[in-house]
Design a protein around this motif. Structure first.
Motif, PDB file in Angstrom:
ATOM      1  N   VAL A 174     -75.252  68.971  46.773  1.00  0.00           N
ATOM      2  CA  VAL A 174     -74.028  68.822  47.554  1.00  0.00           C
ATOM      3  C   VAL A 174     -72.860  69.503  46.845  1.00  0.00           C
ATOM      4  N   ILE A 175     -71.819  69.766  47.609  1.00  0.00           N
ATOM      5  CA  ILE A 175     -70.538  70.186  47.071  1.00  0.00           C
ATOM      6  C   ILE A 175     -69.638  68.961  47.094  1.00  0.00           C
ATOM      7  N   ALA A 176     -69.241  68.501  45.910  1.00  0.00           N
ATOM      8  CA  ALA A 176     -68.450  67.277  45.786  1.00  0.00           C
ATOM      9  C   ALA A 176     -67.070  67.624  45.241  1.00  0.00           C
ATOM     10  N   TRP A 177     -66.039  67.289  46.002  1.00  0.00           N
ATOM     11  CA  TRP A 177     -64.660  67.527  45.573  1.00  0.00           C
ATOM     12  C   TRP A 177     -64.122  66.250  44.933  1.00  0.00           C
ATOM     13  N   LEU A 178     -63.780  66.326  43.644  1.00  0.00           N
ATOM     14  CA  LEU A 178     -63.201  65.200  42.927  1.00  0.00           C
ATOM     15  C   LEU A 178     -61.692  65.392  42.887  1.00  0.00           C
ATOM     16  N   GLY A 180     -59.272  63.573  41.736  1.00  0.00           N
ATOM     17  CA  GLY A 180     -58.583  63.286  40.488  1.00  0.00           C
ATOM     18  C   GLY A 180     -58.614  64.441  39.509  1.00  0.00           C
ATOM     19  N   LYS A 181     -59.711  65.204  39.514  1.00  0.00           N
ATOM     20  CA  LYS A 181     -59.838  66.343  38.617  1.00  0.00           C
ATOM     21  C   LYS A 181     -59.419  67.653  39.269  1.00  0.00           C
ATOM     22  N   GLY A 182     -59.330  67.638  40.606  1.00  0.00           N
ATOM     23  CA  GLY A 182     -58.991  68.867  41.296  1.00  0.00           C
ATOM     24  C   GLY A 182     -60.063  69.930  41.176  1.00  0.00           C
ATOM     25  N   VAL A 183     -61.322  69.502  41.136  1.00  0.00           N
ATOM     26  CA  VAL A 183     -62.447  70.422  40.928  1.00  0.00           C
ATOM     27  C   VAL A 183     -63.528  70.125  41.962  1.00  0.00           C
ATOM     28  N   GLY A 184     -64.145  71.188  42.473  1.00  0.00           N
ATOM     29  CA  GLY A 184     -65.311  71.051  43.324  1.00  0.00           C
ATOM     30  C   GLY A 184     -66.565  71.329  42.533  1.00  0.00           C
ATOM     31  N   TYR A 185     -67.553  70.427  42.618  1.00  0.00           N
ATOM     32  CA  TYR A 185     -68.769  70.524  41.822  1.00  0.00           C
ATOM     33  C   TYR A 185     -69.994  70.749  42.698  1.00  0.00           C
ATOM     34  N   LEU A 186     -70.937  71.518  42.167  1.00  0.00           N
ATOM     35  CA  LEU A 186     -72.272  71.649  42.744  1.00  0.00           C
ATOM     36  C   LEU A 186     -73.187  70.724  41.957  1.00  0.00           C
ATOM     37  N   LYS A 187     -73.727  69.707  42.628  1.00  0.00           N
ATOM     38  CA  LYS A 187     -74.550  68.720  41.934  1.00  0.00           C
ATOM     39  C   LYS A 187     -75.640  68.190  42.862  1.00  0.00           C
ATOM     40  N   GLU A 188     -76.640  67.527  42.264  1.00  0.00           N
ATOM     41  CA  GLU A 188     -77.639  66.794  43.032  1.00  0.00           C
ATOM     42  C   GLU A 188     -77.149  65.366  43.237  1.00  0.00           C
ATOM     43  N   LEU A 189     -77.181  64.910  44.474  1.00  0.00           N
ATOM     44  CA  LEU A 189     -76.683  63.577  44.804  1.00  0.00           C
ATOM     45  C   LEU A 189     -77.767  62.536  44.576  1.00  0.00           C
ATOM     46  N   GLU A 190     -77.421  61.501  43.824  1.00  0.00           N
ATOM     47  CA  GLU A 190     -78.330  60.384  43.593  1.00  0.00           C
ATOM     48  C   GLU A 190     -77.590  59.087  43.905  1.00  0.00           C
TER      49      GLU A 190
END
Length: 234
Positions: A174-178, A180-190
């Protein structure tokens, strides 16, 4: 057409090639490991037909987990999917279609930013399958999704095609926008009890634990990974 034993063996072989256990495959589809064993591997043709008729999203997730197109699935298993007749004379040529290129996503040890970057070519079957979910592409910066010990990984410089409106499930990338950090991450969702975890594939990069109080927006599910050999770096 292959027998159910041959079809089940073909899926088992593919799982071994990708290093996928039954529990891992089940999580990626949103099913239990017993469902994988009892239904998918023992009654593959019947199970696939029911998935296509009642929940095609699960069939999409299965194909993505096995890293097969519908045509590749049919050739390997002998199970014909709607719109994917069995090819006996080789694979059809790959045609390409463009999708919007929207910026850069951090794989965990990189940067992210959103800006129009034109368009990028992707296989047409990706657009045919997921176009109704709103597709866009991002370049990958950082190495948290790269691991030499895995049969698949996403090196820096790759690009991912994201289905904005596809409902995410555990095991999806998924693409997860945090916020608080102002960053979009590419990660595996668990999904764990009471919270979510955004996993890295690189064992040197710790996962991100998301509490209910964190402001996280899932901005889509990755449905395709590609790269330009001139841009990918180790």
């Amino acid at each position: 057409m292959a027998t159910k034993e041959e079809a089940g063996l073909a899926i088992r072989r593919r799982m071994r090639e990708l290093g996928l256990s039954q529990p891992a495959l089940g999580r990626m589809i949103g099913k239990s490991h017993s469902w994988v064993n009892v239904y998918l591997l023992e009654k593959p043709a019947e199970t696939i037909r029911k998935m296509w008729a009642k929940n095609p999203q699960d069939l999409d997730r299965l194909l993505r987990a096995l890293q097969w197109t519908s045509e590749e699935f049919t050739r390997a298993t002998g199970i014909e999917l709607p719109g994917a007749p069995l090819k006996r004379m080789g694979a059809r040529p790959v045609t390409m279609t463009t999708v919007p290129f929207h910026g850069v996503v951090s794989a965990g040890r990189g940067t992210s930013h959103a800006e129009p970057m034109g368009e990028i070519e992707v296989p047409s079957d990706v657009v045919e399958r997921y176009g109704s979910y709103g597709l866009y592409a991002l370049e990958v910066d950082g190495d948290s999704m790269f691991c030499e010990d895995l049969p698949y990984s996403i090196p820096p410089g790759s690009f991912v095609v994201v289905a904005r409106d596809l409902e995410p499930r555990p095991g999806d990338l998924v693409i997860a926008w945090l916020r608080g950090k102002g960053v979009g991450y590419l990660k595996e969702l668990e999904q764990r009890r009471g919270h979510q975890v955004l996993k890295s594939w690189n064992p040197e990069v710790p996962p991100l634990v998301v509490s209910p109080d964190d402001e996280v927006e899932i901005q889509g599910v990755v449905v395709h990974v590609g790269f330009d050999p001139r841009k990918v770096r180790r």
